[in-house]
Design an enzyme around this catalytic site. Structure first.
Site, PDB file in Angstrom:
ATOM      1  N   HIS A 221     -30.511 -46.650  61.931  1.00 36.86           N
ATOM      2  CA  HIS A 221     -29.968 -46.909  63.265  1.00 36.86           C
ATOM      3  C   HIS A 221     -28.443 -47.049  63.166  1.00 36.86           C
ATOM      4  O   HIS A 221     -27.960 -47.686  62.246  1.00 36.86           O
ATOM      5  CB  HIS A 221     -30.553 -48.215  63.813  1.00 36.86           C
ATOM      6  CG  HIS A 221     -29.972 -48.609  65.128  1.00 36.86           C
ATOM      7  ND1 HIS A 221     -30.328 -47.987  66.304  1.00 36.86           N
ATOM      8  CD2 HIS A 221     -29.027 -49.531  65.449  1.00 36.86           C
ATOM      9  CE1 HIS A 221     -29.636 -48.529  67.301  1.00 36.86           C
ATOM     10  NE2 HIS A 221     -28.847 -49.465  66.817  1.00 36.86           N
TER      11      HIS A 221
ATOM     12  N   LEU B 248     -26.505 -16.324  74.262  1.00 29.34           N
ATOM     13  CA  LEU B 248     -26.120 -17.698  74.596  1.00 29.34           C
ATOM     14  C   LEU B 248     -25.086 -18.251  73.606  1.00 29.34           C
ATOM     15  O   LEU B 248     -24.170 -18.965  74.000  1.00 29.34           O
ATOM     16  CB  LEU B 248     -27.362 -18.583  74.665  1.00 29.34           C
ATOM     17  CG  LEU B 248     -28.282 -18.177  75.831  1.00 29.34           C
ATOM     18  CD1 LEU B 248     -29.629 -18.865  75.729  1.00 29.34           C
ATOM     19  CD2 LEU B 248     -27.625 -18.473  77.182  1.00 29.34           C
TER      20      LEU B 248
ATOM     21  N   LYS C 113     -20.917 -18.968  63.717  1.00 29.25           N
ATOM     22  CA  LYS C 113     -20.826 -20.433  63.675  1.00 29.25           C
ATOM     23  C   LYS C 113     -19.375 -20.882  63.539  1.00 29.25           C
ATOM     24  O   LYS C 113     -18.971 -21.920  64.080  1.00 29.25           O
ATOM     25  CB  LYS C 113     -21.667 -21.003  62.530  1.00 29.25           C
ATOM     26  CG  LYS C 113     -23.050 -21.440  62.963  1.00 29.25           C
ATOM     27  CD  LYS C 113     -24.048 -20.340  63.154  1.00 29.25           C
ATOM     28  CE  LYS C 113     -24.323 -19.849  64.512  1.00 29.25           C
ATOM     29  NZ  LYS C 113     -25.301 -18.753  64.571  1.00 29.25           N
TER      30      LYS C 113
HETATM   31  P1  FAD Z   1     -29.428  -8.446  56.360  1.00 28.36           P
HETATM   32  O1  FAD Z   1     -28.668  -9.697  56.336  1.00 28.36           O
HETATM   33  O2  FAD Z   1     -29.333  -7.595  57.577  1.00 28.36           O
HETATM   34  O3  FAD Z   1     -28.942  -7.637  55.087  1.00 28.36           O
HETATM   35  C1  FAD Z   1     -29.378  -6.352  54.798  1.00 28.36           C
HETATM   36  C2  FAD Z   1     -28.313  -5.664  53.981  1.00 28.36           C
HETATM   37  O4  FAD Z   1     -28.870  -4.447  53.505  1.00 28.36           O
HETATM   38  C3  FAD Z   1     -27.079  -5.268  54.770  1.00 28.36           C
HETATM   39  O5  FAD Z   1     -25.935  -5.796  54.177  1.00 28.36           O
HETATM   40  C4  FAD Z   1     -27.078  -3.749  54.745  1.00 28.36           C
HETATM   41  O6  FAD Z   1     -25.764  -3.219  54.618  1.00 28.36           O
HETATM   42  C5  FAD Z   1     -27.873  -3.456  53.500  1.00 28.36           C
HETATM   43  N1  FAD Z   1     -28.558  -2.168  53.517  1.00 28.36           N
HETATM   44  C6  FAD Z   1     -29.364  -1.674  54.501  1.00 28.36           C
HETATM   45  N2  FAD Z   1     -29.867  -0.478  54.133  1.00 28.36           N
HETATM   46  C7  FAD Z   1     -29.361  -0.217  52.895  1.00 28.36           C
HETATM   47  C8  FAD Z   1     -29.531   0.856  51.987  1.00 28.36           C
HETATM   48  N3  FAD Z   1     -30.325   1.901  52.268  1.00 28.36           N
HETATM   49  N4  FAD Z   1     -28.858   0.802  50.811  1.00 28.36           N
HETATM   50  C9  FAD Z   1     -28.060  -0.247  50.500  1.00 28.36           C
HETATM   51  N5  FAD Z   1     -27.879  -1.298  51.319  1.00 28.36           N
HETATM   52  C10 FAD Z   1     -28.536  -1.281  52.497  1.00 28.36           C
HETATM   53  N6  FAD Z   1     -30.022 -16.236  61.436  1.00 28.36           N
HETATM   54  C11 FAD Z   1     -30.111 -17.553  61.197  1.00 28.36           C
HETATM   55  O7  FAD Z   1     -31.058 -17.993  60.532  1.00 28.36           O
HETATM   56  N7  FAD Z   1     -29.153 -18.424  61.660  1.00 28.36           N
HETATM   57  C12 FAD Z   1     -28.106 -17.997  62.391  1.00 28.36           C
HETATM   58  O8  FAD Z   1     -27.258 -18.800  62.794  1.00 28.36           O
HETATM   59  C13 FAD Z   1     -28.010 -16.618  62.680  1.00 28.36           C
HETATM   60  N8  FAD Z   1     -26.968 -16.143  63.409  1.00 28.36           N
HETATM   61  C14 FAD Z   1     -26.883 -14.803  63.644  1.00 28.36           C
HETATM   62  C15 FAD Z   1     -25.822 -14.346  64.434  1.00 28.36           C
HETATM   63  C16 FAD Z   1     -25.706 -12.997  64.711  1.00 28.36           C
HETATM   64  C17 FAD Z   1     -24.553 -12.517  65.554  1.00 28.36           C
HETATM   65  C18 FAD Z   1     -26.655 -12.081  64.172  1.00 28.36           C
HETATM   66  C19 FAD Z   1     -26.509 -10.609  64.436  1.00 28.36           C
HETATM   67  C20 FAD Z   1     -27.706 -12.524  63.397  1.00 28.36           C
HETATM   68  C21 FAD Z   1     -27.838 -13.898  63.138  1.00 28.36           C
HETATM   69  N9  FAD Z   1     -28.900 -14.403  62.387  1.00 28.36           N
HETATM   70  C22 FAD Z   1     -28.995 -15.740  62.161  1.00 28.36           C
HETATM   71  C23 FAD Z   1     -29.928 -13.514  61.818  1.00 28.36           C
HETATM   72  C24 FAD Z   1     -29.643 -13.262  60.337  1.00 28.36           C
HETATM   73  O9  FAD Z   1     -28.359 -12.704  60.203  1.00 28.36           O
HETATM   74  C25 FAD Z   1     -30.695 -12.344  59.747  1.00 28.36           C
HETATM   75  O10 FAD Z   1     -31.981 -12.857  60.002  1.00 28.36           O
HETATM   76  C26 FAD Z   1     -30.510 -12.215  58.252  1.00 28.36           C
HETATM   77  O11 FAD Z   1     -29.231 -11.703  57.952  1.00 28.36           O
HETATM   78  C27 FAD Z   1     -31.582 -11.287  57.669  1.00 28.36           C
HETATM   79  O12 FAD Z   1     -31.390 -11.156  56.298  1.00 28.36           O
HETATM   80  P2  FAD Z   1     -31.851  -9.847  55.510  1.00 28.36           P
HETATM   81  O13 FAD Z   1     -31.489 -10.096  54.103  1.00 28.36           O
HETATM   82  O14 FAD Z   1     -33.239  -9.515  55.852  1.00 28.36           O
HETATM   83  O15 FAD Z   1     -30.972  -8.660  56.101  1.00 28.36           O
HETATM   84  P1  NAI Z   2     -33.332 -12.127  71.310  1.00 32.37           P
HETATM   85  O1  NAI Z   2     -34.636 -11.499  71.068  1.00 32.37           O
HETATM   86  O2  NAI Z   2     -33.088 -13.532  70.927  1.00 32.37           O
HETATM   87  O3  NAI Z   2     -32.979 -12.027  72.853  1.00 32.37           O
HETATM   88  C1  NAI Z   2     -32.938 -10.811  73.522  1.00 32.37           C
HETATM   89  C2  NAI Z   2     -33.068 -11.089  75.004  1.00 32.37           C
HETATM   90  O4  NAI Z   2     -32.806  -9.883  75.703  1.00 32.37           O
HETATM   91  C3  NAI Z   2     -34.466 -11.539  75.402  1.00 32.37           C
HETATM   92  O5  NAI Z   2     -34.341 -12.673  76.229  1.00 32.37           O
HETATM   93  C4  NAI Z   2     -35.044 -10.351  76.130  1.00 32.37           C
HETATM   94  O6  NAI Z   2     -35.971 -10.691  77.119  1.00 32.37           O
HETATM   95  C5  NAI Z   2     -33.780  -9.752  76.731  1.00 32.37           C
HETATM   96  N1  NAI Z   2     -33.854  -8.330  77.041  1.00 32.37           N
HETATM   97  C6  NAI Z   2     -34.481  -7.360  76.348  1.00 32.37           C
HETATM   98  N2  NAI Z   2     -34.270  -6.172  76.943  1.00 32.37           N
HETATM   99  C7  NAI Z   2     -33.476  -6.408  78.017  1.00 32.37           C
HETATM  100  C8  NAI Z   2     -32.900  -5.584  79.008  1.00 32.37           C
HETATM  101  N3  NAI Z   2     -33.083  -4.265  79.017  1.00 32.37           N
HETATM  102  N4  NAI Z   2     -32.134  -6.162  79.964  1.00 32.37           N
HETATM  103  C9  NAI Z   2     -31.927  -7.517  79.971  1.00 32.37           C
HETATM  104  N5  NAI Z   2     -32.457  -8.346  79.042  1.00 32.37           N
HETATM  105  C10 NAI Z   2     -33.207  -7.795  78.075  1.00 32.37           C
HETATM  106  O7  NAI Z   2     -32.274 -11.132  70.628  1.00 32.37           O
HETATM  107  P2  NAI Z   2     -30.728 -11.289  70.322  1.00 32.37           P
HETATM  108  O8  NAI Z   2     -30.126 -12.376  71.123  1.00 32.37           O
HETATM  109  O9  NAI Z   2     -30.173  -9.924  70.419  1.00 32.37           O
HETATM  110  O10 NAI Z   2     -30.727 -11.738  68.814  1.00 32.37           O
HETATM  111  C11 NAI Z   2     -31.397 -10.934  67.840  1.00 32.37           C
HETATM  112  C12 NAI Z   2     -31.972 -11.777  66.768  1.00 32.37           C
HETATM  113  O11 NAI Z   2     -30.956 -12.237  65.893  1.00 32.37           O
HETATM  114  C13 NAI Z   2     -32.631 -13.053  67.267  1.00 32.37           C
HETATM  115  O12 NAI Z   2     -33.949 -12.817  67.691  1.00 32.37           O
HETATM  116  C14 NAI Z   2     -32.610 -13.901  66.056  1.00 32.37           C
HETATM  117  O13 NAI Z   2     -33.693 -13.563  65.243  1.00 32.37           O
HETATM  118  C15 NAI Z   2     -31.319 -13.482  65.373  1.00 32.37           C
HETATM  119  N6  NAI Z   2     -30.275 -14.468  65.662  1.00 32.37           N
HETATM  120  C16 NAI Z   2     -30.482 -15.755  65.289  1.00 32.37           C
HETATM  121  C17 NAI Z   2     -29.546 -16.708  65.557  1.00 32.37           C
HETATM  122  C18 NAI Z   2     -29.816 -18.102  65.175  1.00 32.37           C
HETATM  123  O14 NAI Z   2     -30.731 -18.337  64.388  1.00 32.37           O
HETATM  124  N7  NAI Z   2     -29.057 -19.077  65.655  1.00 32.37           N
HETATM  125  C19 NAI Z   2     -28.285 -16.399  66.222  1.00 32.37           C
HETATM  126  C20 NAI Z   2     -28.183 -15.013  66.601  1.00 32.37           C
HETATM  127  C21 NAI Z   2     -29.141 -14.095  66.296  1.00 32.37           C
END
Ligand code: FAD
Ligand code: NAI
Length: 466
Positions: free
Chosen positions: A445, A187, A53
């Site tokens: 509004h 995206l 973000k």
């Molecule tokens: P995580 O945040 O993955 O945390 C798990 C933690 O556990 C990690 O720090 C890991 O190091 C630790 N861990 C794992 N195994 C062990 C172990 N055995 N011992 C000790 N520690 C361990 N979600 C949104 O709602 N809004 C967003 O804008 C958004 N943007 C995203 C952008 C990206 C690029 C990505 C990759 C994800 C995004 N997400 C977003 C998804 C969001 O990050 C996850 O849904 C969220 O972090 C999940 O929380 P969690 O606590 O389940 O796990």
């Molecule tokens: P995603 O599930 O959103 O999208 C993956 C895309 O890849 C799908 O459209 C799928 O059809 C396509 N795909 C799968 N296999 C493929 C292949 N072999 N070749 C081409 N296309 C293929 O997963 P993404 O974008 O990796 O994000 C993972 C998760 O992280 C999301 O589902 C979401 O839960 C979380 N996330 C949330 C955000 C938010 O809340 N703003 C931002 C970023 C991640």
């Protein structure tokens, strides 16, 4: 002496785990949280929600200035320059201020941070960095990591074939970025680099981007992204990626079969989904199996099949979203403390933070129609006075309600501030609102939120401004 070292041991300090730990401590339970990263906050704060973000915000500012978009307001800027190092520094500052904030909250609430990788020895004993600790309750909150694409090697250090973590840290703007996967990450991060000057091609296996979203939203989003300059190849599969020197060659062919082609790229972003983290946890030691998708199953209280072991967040079924993990964190702590912690999984909003933003909560029109008869109301942002005043009129609000009861079943929004607008829809649905309830609620509004009211009026058949 107490039977266990802790009442609660949380494994993982992401939004699920850190929230569970803080809430448990607030409820008077002796709590520790094991985290193997150098900083707290998990995927979300370190390499997910927050850095993405920060870059989305910064790149939007850059595009506004560099594209001359502001000139129509009389804001004329000559020679806008991009200093990517400064932009990345700012992102790092935001991340460390927030991860440091969690460390502060742990201290404030007396949550002990056990630094290191945790592995079960038995249901109440966990080894962390060579030391065994015991806990009456263990919460698994280990999150998720990127799904690899077979045959495609990700190397974030090299910066050519990367996952989202690598794409948040590129050293220069690629000439051409190929994104594999037209989902949320593709995206959002594709938008960042496109705004900074890259040509971006999205390769999506299915015949539409954003799977799981409402059909109208998927269609409109594809149109808007194409207008912004994304090249989107749907119905296309990647058959291989070959790195030669500083370039990658991406081989693609129609998903249904047919003649292939090769696309040359400076950076390839693999974003085809995420998988639950359970490797190395030692689940076999406690006899806990994962389901076919690698997730840990729980009941509605977040208890697993093993007594005293609980699980929340990305590692269990449901959308992989930070706020879903956080709410489950609060609920699991309350359940452990003997209170009643509930998460309504039917009302979890989801937001894609592109421009415009795309937000949804509840059922899509397709899902709702499978369940029964529905009424649909739609209001275009073009007819919303605030969007007009801001000259930012892309998108719509769509409300789906039960045809008989008028109860709101789903809300889908494309608008510049859709992520903020969706909160009122989620709250309305949580309270069991009808579209009439929304239509007869006074909205300030001029605000974008008036479009939600008007869409509700459209469900009833009588919008004012359209
Ligand atoms: P995580 O945040 O993955 O945390 C798990 C933690 O556990 C990690 O720090 C890991 O190091 C630790 N861990 C794992 N195994 C062990 C172990 N055995 N011992 C000790 N520690 C361990 N979600 C949104 O709602 N809004 C967003 O804008 C958004 N943007 C995203 C952008 C990206 C690029 C990505 C990759 C994800 C995004 N997400 C977003 C998804 C969001 O990050 C996850 O849904 C969220 O972090 C999940 O929380 P969690 O606590 O389940 O796990
Ligand atoms: P995603 O599930 O959103 O999208 C993956 C895309 O890849 C799908 O459209 C799928 O059809 C396509 N795909 C799968 N296999 C493929 C292949 N072999 N070749 C081409 N296309 C293929 O997963 P993404 O974008 O990796 O994000 C993972 C998760 O992280 C999301 O589902 C979401 O839960 C979380 N996330 C949330 C955000 C938010 O809340 N703003 C931002 C970023 C991640």
């Amino acid at each position: 002496m107490a039977e266990f070292d802790y009442d609660v041991l949380v494994i993982g300090a992401g939004p699920g785990g850190y929230v569970a730990a803080i809430r448990a401590a607030q409820l008077g339970l002796r709590t520790a949280c094991a985290e193997s990263r150098e900083t707290l906050g998990g995927t979300c704060l370190n390499v997910g929600c927050i850095p993405s973000k920060a870059l989305l915000h910064a790149s939007e500012k850059y595009e506004e200035v560099s594209s001359g978009l502001l000139a129509k307001y009389g804001v004329k800027v000559k020679g806008a320059e991009l200093d990517l190092d400064d932009m990345m520094d700012e992102k790092k500052k935001v991340v460390s201020s927030l991860t440091g904030g969690i460390e502060f909250l742990f201290k404030k609430n007396k949550v002990e941070w056990l630094k290191g990788l945790a592995t079960f020895k038995d249901a109440h004993s966990v080894e962390v960095a060579g030391k065994t600790v015991t806990a009456k309750n263990v919460v698994i909150a280990t999150g998720s990591s990127v799904t690899p694409l077979p045959g495609v090697e990700i190397d974030n250090a090299k910066g050519i074939v990367v996952d989202s973590t690598g794409a948040l840290d590129l050293e220069k703007v690629p000439g051409h970025m190929v994104v594999i996967g037209g989902g949320v990450i593709g995206l959002e991060l594709g938008s960042v680099w496109r705004r900074l000057g890259a040509k971006v091609t999205v390769v999506e296996y299915l015949d539409q981007i954003l799977p799981g979203m409402d059909g109208d939203v998927r269609k409109e989003a594809a149109k808007l992204f194409a207008k912004q300059g994304f090249a989107i190849k749907t119905g296309t599969k990647v058959t291989g990626v070959e790195v030669k020197g500083k370039k990658a060659k991406v081989s693609v062919e129609p998903a249904a079969g047919g003649e292939g082609e090769t696309i040359e790229a400076d950076v390839v972003l693999v974003a085809i989904g995420r998988k639950p983290n359970t490797d190395g946890l030692g689940l076999d030691k406690i006899g806990l199996a994962v389901n076919q998708r690698g997730q840990i199953e729980t009941d509605h209280e977040f208890a697993t099949a093993v007594s005293g072991v609980w699980a929340i967040g990305d590692v269990i079924p449901g959308p992989m979203l930070a706020h879903k993990a956080e709410d489950e964190g609060v609920a699991v702590a309350e359940n452990i403390a003997g209170l009643t912690g509930i998460v309504n999984h039917d009302v979890i909003p989801a937001v894609v933070y592109t421009h415009p933003e795309i937000a949804s909560v509840g059922l899509t029109e397709e899902q709702a129609k499978e369940k029964g008869k529905v009424k649909v109301g739609k209001f275009m942002m073009l007819a919303n006075s605030r969007a007009k005043a801001n000259d930012d009129t892309d998108g719509f609000v769509k409300i789906i309600a039960d045809a008989d009861t008028d109860r709101v079943l789903g809300v889908h929004i494309i608008a510049s501030v859709a992520g903020t607008m969706i909160a009122q829809a989620a709250q309305a649905m949580e309270f069991g609102a009808t579209s009439e309830d929304i239509a007869y609620t006074c909205h300030a509004h001029p605000t974008h939120s008036e479009a939600v009211k008007e869409a509700a009026m459209a469900v009833l058949g009588k919008p004012i401004h359209m």
